[in-house]
Motif scaffolding. Sequence first.
Motif, mmCIF file in Angstrom:
data_model
loop_
_atom_site.group_PDB
_atom_site.id
_atom_site.type_symbol
_atom_site.label_atom_id
_atom_site.label_comp_id
_atom_site.label_asym_id
_atom_site.label_seq_id
_atom_site.Cartn_x
_atom_site.Cartn_y
_atom_site.Cartn_z
ATOM 1 N N UNK A 1 0.795 -1.220 0.000
ATOM 2 C CA UNK A 1 0.000 0.000 0.000
ATOM 3 C C UNK A 1 0.835 1.282 0.000
ATOM 4 N N UNK A 2 2.102 1.181 0.380
ATOM 5 C CA UNK A 2 3.006 2.340 0.357
ATOM 6 C C UNK A 2 4.237 1.943 -0.453
ATOM 7 N N UNK A 3 4.051 1.667 -1.754
ATOM 8 C CA UNK A 3 5.122 1.083 -2.563
ATOM 9 C C UNK A 3 6.320 1.999 -2.790
ATOM 10 N N UNK A 4 6.165 3.294 -2.487
ATOM 11 C CA UNK A 4 7.300 4.218 -2.629
ATOM 12 C C UNK A 4 8.311 4.068 -1.495
ATOM 13 N N UNK A 5 7.959 3.309 -0.454
ATOM 14 C CA UNK A 5 8.840 3.114 0.707
ATOM 15 C C UNK A 5 10.151 2.455 0.299
ATOM 16 N N UNK A 6 11.258 3.002 0.809
ATOM 17 C CA UNK A 6 12.574 2.438 0.521
ATOM 18 C C UNK A 6 13.247 1.853 1.755
ATOM 19 N N UNK A 7 12.705 2.164 2.939
ATOM 20 C CA UNK A 7 13.272 1.585 4.155
ATOM 21 C C UNK A 7 12.194 1.501 5.222
ATOM 22 N N UNK A 8 12.230 0.413 5.987
ATOM 23 C CA UNK A 8 11.351 0.256 7.143
ATOM 24 C C UNK A 8 12.224 0.294 8.387
ATOM 25 N N UNK A 9 11.875 1.196 9.291
ATOM 26 C CA UNK A 9 12.630 1.335 10.539
ATOM 27 C C UNK A 9 11.774 0.821 11.686
ATOM 28 N N UNK A 10 12.283 -0.190 12.397
ATOM 29 C CA UNK A 10 11.588 -0.725 13.568
ATOM 30 C C UNK A 10 12.030 0.103 14.774
ATOM 31 N N UNK A 11 11.088 0.848 15.348
ATOM 32 C CA UNK A 11 11.419 1.907 16.306
ATOM 33 C C UNK A 11 11.446 1.444 17.757
ATOM 34 N N UNK A 12 11.371 0.149 18.014
ATOM 35 C CA UNK A 12 11.516 -0.368 19.378
ATOM 36 C C UNK A 12 12.790 0.213 19.998
ATOM 37 N N UNK A 13 12.741 0.490 21.297
ATOM 38 C CA UNK A 13 13.900 1.092 21.951
ATOM 39 C C UNK A 13 15.175 0.298 21.685
#
Length: 481
Positions: free
Chosen positions: A243-255
Amino acid sequence: MMRTLFLQGPSFDGYDGGAGARYQMKREVRSFWYPTWLAQPAAMIEGSRLIDAPAHDQGWDDIAHEVDGKDLIVLHTSTPSFNQDVRTAELIRARNPRALIGLVGAKVAVEPDKSLAASAAIDFVAREEYDFTLVEIAEGKPLAEVDGITWRAPGGEFVRNRDRAMIEDMDVLPMVSPVYKRDLTIEKYFGGYLRHPYVSFYTGRGCKSRCTFCLWPQTISGHRYRFRSILKVIEEVQYILKELPQTREIFFDDDTLTDNHDRVEELAKALGELGFGKPGFPVSWSCNAKANVPRKTLEVLKANGLRLLLVGYESGNQQILHNIKKGLRVDVARQFTKDCHELGIVIHGTFILGLPGETLETIEETIRYAIEINPHTIQVSLAAPYPGTFLYNQAVENGWFDGSDHLLTDGGNQIAQLSYPHLSSKVIFDKVEEFYKRFYFRPRKIGSIVGEMVRDWDMMKRRLREGVEFFDFLRRRKEAA
């Protein structure tokens, strides 16, 4: 269900309060984190709307009409933005007198009565994890029956309801990325070290570390790491890819996602099955990490698409790390960094000047340490004593600062709050600029950055923009001084 608006209110240009409100000030380059802690309850309340005014360059006049007809309006606030957020609440009250107005965030969680006393426009503040708190209020439950709030009774007195229990099953929380898609423009969100555009979200809450300065675990999320199932995390990643195909990176924001080695390896392998880490796959992933992840785990993460780790080194002096209860050895961090370099994992390192025990000698030690281990990029902050933290209480008790909430200039530049008999706040403030210059203005580092720019036209444009922002950041710091 009440017609509900979630609002990150207008603030100074460049205000970034999204990432768990960990860093609510201007950075060395323009950065915006997703307002995940507002998006989460927004995803749970049908018909809600989320506005992140700072990231979208919106002032009050741009959003004023959005409060019309709303029954419940929730503002996220923080110590630096509190006064401005109170003014926004008062503007909302004047325009929509019937709306129920609440504030959420670490500031109000630890100072509920003081926060309510700041303005009659505020009806309640939420403490602890407030997702289901807000759901209950939106469903019309009387405030007197809602756990986890302090509220203004009809007679004007403040009432503290019982604490809300922590969420144990994190899988009950829905995905936040559909709210991003619905209400936010993801291209508005930048991280100086992240590929653009990026998307960030939490796979869990809480951090077992006891760092004395860290705000969120000491006020909202706690020190016990509670997390979603791998299946649920992958479900959200798949949604983002589709659904957000322009995304180039996913950041997992857990501490500290990497604290649980078995889980992060399992997550990495599941991401690998989606294509992460495979030749030609267009999306990478990154996360926060403590500088003690074993090489075996790093190898699994890298093989399955990990590109970057955001690492809190804080100091190169072992005694200071002990003083702040970091639970980290300098020699372990040095080996961890060497492993990352050899595996091709990029590091954005964060450092703090002015922590308890700091001297001119320890600052020099930290600068030399940063140059030696050579993260790809760095962030240098001033020690900030936020209310609700051990550092705040320690600083007040020892007379290192006056306990005021004034952590920033009106323009959003960080002020050196802590001052010691042997080391003044002015010296600490000035050393931040020296740190940046000595780290970046080296032939080796300049060559690395130029090489990166030559290989990638998009990176060329980005680094040129960030260079302008960086020098403007240094100029503004001089004015703040």
